[in-house]
Design an enzyme around this catalytic site. Structure first.
Site, PDB file in Angstrom:
ATOM      1  N   MET A 105       0.850  -1.182   0.000  1.00 64.45           N
ATOM      2  CA  MET A 105       0.000   0.000   0.000  1.00 64.45           C
ATOM      3  C   MET A 105       0.890   1.238   0.000  1.00 64.45           C
ATOM      4  O   MET A 105       1.529   1.536  -0.981  1.00 64.45           O
ATOM      5  CB  MET A 105      -0.929  -0.054   1.216  1.00 64.45           C
ATOM      6  CG  MET A 105      -2.154   0.819   1.089  1.00 64.45           C
ATOM      7  SD  MET A 105      -3.313   0.308  -0.175  1.00 64.45           S
ATOM      8  CE  MET A 105      -4.746   1.238   0.273  1.00 64.45           C
ATOM      9  N   CYS A 106       0.980   1.951   1.115  1.00 62.19           N
ATOM     10  CA  CYS A 106       1.835   3.129   1.302  1.00 62.19           C
ATOM     11  C   CYS A 106       1.369   4.320   0.464  1.00 62.19           C
ATOM     12  O   CYS A 106       0.803   4.167  -0.616  1.00 62.19           O
ATOM     13  CB  CYS A 106       3.291   2.837   0.999  1.00 62.19           C
ATOM     14  SG  CYS A 106       4.028   1.592   2.076  1.00 62.19           S
ATOM     15  N   GLY A 107       1.608   5.493   0.989  1.00 63.37           N
ATOM     16  CA  GLY A 107       1.251   6.718   0.296  1.00 63.37           C
ATOM     17  C   GLY A 107       2.439   7.654   0.208  1.00 63.37           C
ATOM     18  O   GLY A 107       3.256   7.733   1.129  1.00 63.37           O
TER      19      GLY A 107
END
Length: 298
Positions: free
Chosen positions: A1-3
Site C-alpha cells: 500500500m503506502c502513500g
C-alpha cells in the site's frame, strides 16, 4: 500500500507555506499507510554549516549534553535543536564527518537519519497526522519536501523502517512497491563502500542512487540507470539539494499523479493529495508514464 506526497516549489512566495501544504497532502494519505510516517524538508542553506538529523528512543537523556560532548570531542561550537525524538545538530561543514563519528562513538543509541546543507528528516511510528504534528511540519518553510505514509507488509513497524531513507548528502527517497533483487544489490553496494542501517529494500534503492550520483551522474541520469539495474515494481520520489525526481517501473502498477503550475510541481499517490493545493484547478495534471524519468532541478 503506502502513500507518497511531494512538493517542489517554483515560486519563492510559496516557500513559507511548504510545510503547511505538505502536511495537508500527507493527511490525505493516512489510510494508505497508518503504521508510520516521515518527511524530508529542504530549507534555506546555512552558509558553511551542515545539518545532521538525529533520532533517539531516549531523547531527553541522549540530547541533554550531546552538543557539548560532541563539540568538545571535535573542538567545535555546535547547535542542537530538539524536536521530540529528533534533533538537528548544526556544525561547521569541515567538521561534519568528525561530528558523525563522535555521535556514533559517544551516543550509540542515537541514530543518524541524514545530513546535508539544507535537508531535515523526521520519521516515527504512529498515525501520519500525529507524526506531522509531533514535529510541527505545518510550520516549516523551504523549497521542496517529500512525505511518506507506510503500511508495513514485509517487515516490522519501526522508526528505522519508516521512510524517507537518506544515504547521501541532501538526498532522500520514498518508495511504494517492492524490489526483488535488493539483497544481491545490497551486497554489491557494500562491496563498493555503501553502508546500511536496515534490511528495507527502499534503503537499497536510495543507496543505489547515491552510488550512481557519486559517479558523477545527476539525479535524472541515476534514475535512468535504475531502470536497468533494479528489478521489481516501484514508484520512487527522490529529493536532492536542488532537485526533485519521480520514476515508476515499466509496469507501473502503483498509483501516481503529478501536477504542475507556474508555482509548483506536486506528486501524490492519489489525486486527493493534490486537491487542496492553491491553483490546482488550473494545473496540468497527469499520470506519470511507466519507465519515464520526471525530473526538476534548480
Amino acid at each position: 500500500m503506502c502513500g507518497i506526497v511531494g512538493l517542489f516549489i517554483k515560486n519563492k512566495a510559496l516557500e513559507p507555506r511548504l510545510g503547511e501544504l505538505t502536511a495537508g497532502m500527507l493527511a490525505t494519505m493516512c489510510e494508505r499507510g497508518p503504521d508510520s510516517a516521515g518527511f524530508a524538508v529542504y530549507g534555506a542553506p546555512n552558509s558553511g554549516k551542515v545539518k545532521i538529523t538525529l533520532q533517539s528512543p531516549s531523547a531527553e537523556a541522549d540530547f541533554a549534553d550531546l552538543a557539548k560532548t560532541v563539540g568538545k570531542a571535535i573542538d567545535a561550537d555546535l547547535k542542537l535543536d530538539v524536536k521530540s525524538s529528533h534533533a538537528i545538530l548544526t556544525c561547521p561543514a569541515d567538521k561534519a564527518e568528525d561530528a558523525r563519528k563522535a555521535v556514533r562513538e559517544k551516543f550509540p543509541s542515537v541514530r543518524i537519519m541524514g545530513a546535508g546543507d539544507v535537508i531535515e528528516i523526521y520519521k516515527e511510528v504512529g498515525y501520519p497526522t500525529d507524526v506531522a504534528k509531533r514535529f510541527d511540519l505545518a510550520k516549516m518553510s523551504g523549497t521542496h519536501a517529500i512525505g511518506h505514509t507506510r503500511m508495513a507488509t514485509e517487515s516490522a513497524v519501526t522508526t528505522l523502517g519508516a521512510h524517507p531513507f537518506s544515504t547521501g548528502p541532501d538526498q532522500c527517497l520514498v518508495h511504494n512497491g517492492s524490489l526483488s533483487n535488493h539483497n544481491n544489490l545490497r551486497r554489491d553496494l557494500k562491496h563498493d563502500g555503501m553502508t546500511f542501517e536496515t534490511q528495507n529494500d527502499s534503503e537499497v534503492a536510495a543507496a543505489y542512487l547515491t552510488w550512481r550520483m557519486n559517479q558523477g551522474l545527476n539525479l535524472g541520469q541515476a534514475l535512468e540507470k535504475s531502470l536497468d539495474d533494479l528489478d521489481g515494481f516501484f514508484t520512487f520520489v527522490v529529493g536532492t539539494k536542488n532537485g526533485f525526481g519521480v520514476l515508476r517501473d515499466p509496469i507501473a502498477c502503483k498509483p501516481a499523479v503529478l501536477a504542475e503550475t507556474d508555482d509548483y510541481v506536486a506528486f501524490g499517490s492519489e489525486y486527493r493529495a493534490l486537491a487542496g493545493l492553491p491553483g490546482i484547478e488550473n494545473a496540468k495534471v497527469w499520470e506519470p508514464e511507466p519507465a519515464t524519468v520526471y525530473f526538476w532541478e534548480r
